[in-house]
Design a protein around this motif. Structure first.
Motif, PDB file in Angstrom:
ATOM      1  N   GLY A 169      -2.405  -6.606  -4.676  1.00  0.00           N
ATOM      2  CA  GLY A 169      -2.871  -7.343  -3.504  1.00  0.00           C
ATOM      3  C   GLY A 169      -1.795  -7.570  -2.459  1.00  0.00           C
ATOM      4  O   GLY A 169      -2.054  -7.544  -1.270  1.00  0.00           O
ATOM      5  N   GLY A 170      -0.567  -7.775  -2.896  1.00  0.00           N
ATOM      6  CA  GLY A 170       0.517  -8.050  -1.962  1.00  0.00           C
ATOM      7  C   GLY A 170       0.946  -6.832  -1.175  1.00  0.00           C
ATOM      8  O   GLY A 170       1.477  -6.950  -0.078  1.00  0.00           O
ATOM      9  N   ARG A 171       0.723  -5.645  -1.712  1.00  0.00           N
ATOM     10  CA  ARG A 171       1.149  -4.413  -1.037  1.00  0.00           C
ATOM     11  C   ARG A 171       0.024  -3.765  -0.242  1.00  0.00           C
ATOM     12  O   ARG A 171       0.229  -2.729   0.358  1.00  0.00           O
ATOM     13  CB  ARG A 171       1.680  -3.421  -2.062  1.00  0.00           C
ATOM     14  CG  ARG A 171       2.970  -3.879  -2.692  1.00  0.00           C
ATOM     15  CD  ARG A 171       3.484  -2.867  -3.656  1.00  0.00           C
ATOM     16  NE  ARG A 171       2.746  -3.030  -4.914  1.00  0.00           N
ATOM     17  CZ  ARG A 171       2.862  -2.237  -5.955  1.00  0.00           C
ATOM     18  NH1 ARG A 171       3.677  -1.213  -5.890  1.00  0.00           N
ATOM     19  NH2 ARG A 171       2.189  -2.454  -7.053  1.00  0.00           N
ATOM     20  N   GLY A 172      -1.149  -4.359  -0.280  1.00  0.00           N
ATOM     21  CA  GLY A 172      -2.265  -3.803   0.466  1.00  0.00           C
ATOM     22  C   GLY A 172      -2.924  -2.614  -0.209  1.00  0.00           C
ATOM     23  O   GLY A 172      -3.627  -1.849   0.442  1.00  0.00           O
ATOM     24  N   GLU A 173      -2.715  -2.441  -1.481  1.00  0.00           N
ATOM     25  CA  GLU A 173      -3.310  -1.321  -2.216  1.00  0.00           C
ATOM     26  C   GLU A 173      -4.634  -1.775  -2.822  1.00  0.00           C
ATOM     27  O   GLU A 173      -4.772  -1.958  -4.029  1.00  0.00           O
ATOM     28  CB  GLU A 173      -2.354  -0.835  -3.296  1.00  0.00           C
ATOM     29  CG  GLU A 173      -1.060  -0.296  -2.736  1.00  0.00           C
ATOM     30  CD  GLU A 173      -0.070   0.061  -3.821  1.00  0.00           C
ATOM     31  OE1 GLU A 173      -0.397  -0.110  -4.999  1.00  0.00           O
ATOM     32  OE2 GLU A 173       1.021   0.509  -3.473  1.00  0.00           O
ATOM     33  N   ASN A 174      -5.609  -1.929  -1.966  1.00  0.00           N
ATOM     34  CA  ASN A 174      -6.897  -2.471  -2.417  1.00  0.00           C
ATOM     35  C   ASN A 174      -7.636  -1.516  -3.339  1.00  0.00           C
ATOM     36  O   ASN A 174      -8.352  -1.952  -4.240  1.00  0.00           O
ATOM     37  CB  ASN A 174      -7.769  -2.806  -1.212  1.00  0.00           C
ATOM     38  CG  ASN A 174      -7.181  -3.937  -0.414  1.00  0.00           C
ATOM     39  OD1 ASN A 174      -6.487  -4.784  -0.955  1.00  0.00           O
ATOM     40  ND2 ASN A 174      -7.444  -3.942   0.883  1.00  0.00           N
ATOM     41  N   SER A 175      -7.482  -0.217  -3.156  1.00  0.00           N
ATOM     42  CA  SER A 175      -8.195   0.728  -4.016  1.00  0.00           C
ATOM     43  C   SER A 175      -7.684   0.655  -5.450  1.00  0.00           C
ATOM     44  O   SER A 175      -8.475   0.743  -6.399  1.00  0.00           O
ATOM     45  CB  SER A 175      -8.046   2.148  -3.478  1.00  0.00           C
ATOM     46  OG  SER A 175      -6.693   2.556  -3.510  1.00  0.00           O
ATOM     47  N   GLN A 176      -6.386   0.480  -5.639  1.00  0.00           N
ATOM     48  CA  GLN A 176      -5.856   0.365  -6.989  1.00  0.00           C
ATOM     49  C   GLN A 176      -6.279  -0.947  -7.638  1.00  0.00           C
ATOM     50  O   GLN A 176      -6.539  -1.000  -8.843  1.00  0.00           O
ATOM     51  CB  GLN A 176      -4.337   0.479  -6.980  1.00  0.00           C
ATOM     52  CG  GLN A 176      -3.858   1.878  -6.711  1.00  0.00           C
ATOM     53  CD  GLN A 176      -2.359   1.995  -6.844  1.00  0.00           C
ATOM     54  OE1 GLN A 176      -1.674   1.021  -7.134  1.00  0.00           O
ATOM     55  NE2 GLN A 176      -1.843   3.197  -6.630  1.00  0.00           N
ATOM     56  N   VAL A 177      -6.363  -1.997  -6.853  1.00  0.00           N
ATOM     57  CA  VAL A 177      -6.827  -3.283  -7.382  1.00  0.00           C
ATOM     58  C   VAL A 177      -8.277  -3.155  -7.831  1.00  0.00           C
ATOM     59  O   VAL A 177      -8.657  -3.627  -8.905  1.00  0.00           O
ATOM     60  CB  VAL A 177      -6.672  -4.399  -6.331  1.00  0.00           C
ATOM     61  CG1 VAL A 177      -7.337  -5.685  -6.808  1.00  0.00           C
ATOM     62  CG2 VAL A 177      -5.204  -4.645  -6.036  1.00  0.00           C
ATOM     63  N   MET A 178      -9.099  -2.488  -7.060  1.00  0.00           N
ATOM     64  CA  MET A 178     -10.511  -2.322  -7.432  1.00  0.00           C
ATOM     65  C   MET A 178     -10.659  -1.436  -8.669  1.00  0.00           C
ATOM     66  O   MET A 178     -11.522  -1.687  -9.509  1.00  0.00           O
ATOM     67  CB  MET A 178     -11.305  -1.724  -6.265  1.00  0.00           C
ATOM     68  CG  MET A 178     -11.523  -2.678  -5.140  1.00  0.00           C
ATOM     69  SD  MET A 178     -12.509  -4.062  -5.706  1.00  0.00           S
ATOM     70  CE  MET A 178     -11.618  -5.417  -5.039  1.00  0.00           C
ATOM     71  N   ARG A 179      -9.822  -0.415  -8.792  1.00  0.00           N
ATOM     72  CA  ARG A 179      -9.869   0.449  -9.970  1.00  0.00           C
ATOM     73  C   ARG A 179      -9.508  -0.350 -11.218  1.00  0.00           C
ATOM     74  O   ARG A 179     -10.158  -0.242 -12.262  1.00  0.00           O
ATOM     75  CB  ARG A 179      -8.911   1.622  -9.785  1.00  0.00           C
ATOM     76  CG  ARG A 179      -9.045   2.666 -10.863  1.00  0.00           C
ATOM     77  CD  ARG A 179      -8.139   3.870 -10.619  1.00  0.00           C
ATOM     78  NE  ARG A 179      -8.352   4.426  -9.299  1.00  0.00           N
ATOM     79  CZ  ARG A 179      -7.372   4.738  -8.447  1.00  0.00           C
ATOM     80  NH1 ARG A 179      -6.124   4.555  -8.785  1.00  0.00           N
ATOM     81  NH2 ARG A 179      -7.646   5.246  -7.274  1.00  0.00           N
TER      82      ARG A 179
END
Length: 88
Positions: A45-55
């Motif tokens: 979440g802090g790095r803006g990697e929303n796709s990895q968070v959702m995965r």
């Protein structure tokens, strides 16, 4: 001393893991979910990697579904329902 305690427990209805199981479900499962949620927010979440968070969140949801099936003994009912779908 241990033998008499074991005999007394066996005569009183037997030994079981019900108390430990309830303690795990009441305390460790919510704590584990809190840790997973915080790790998800911290890692992606802090790095803006929303796709990895959702995965990762999808993996957590699948794991929760399996845990729910194991804890509630609903697997037998779901298996029966699936078997009835393919029955003629």
């Amino acid at each position: 001393m241990f033998a008499t305690a074991g005999i007394a427990a066996a005569q009183g209805g037997g030994l079981g893991t019900g108390g430990f199981r309830n303690w795990l479900l009441d305390n460790m499962v919510p704590l584990g979910l809190l840790v997973v949620a915080l790790l998800l927010l911290w890692l992606g979440g802090g790095r803006g990697e929303n796709s990895q968070v959702m995965r990762r969140l999808l993996g957590v949801l699948v794991a929760l579904a399996v845990l729910g099936l194991a804890v509630t003994d609903a697997g037998k009912d779901i298996g029966t329902w699936l078997a009835n779908l393919f029955r003629a």
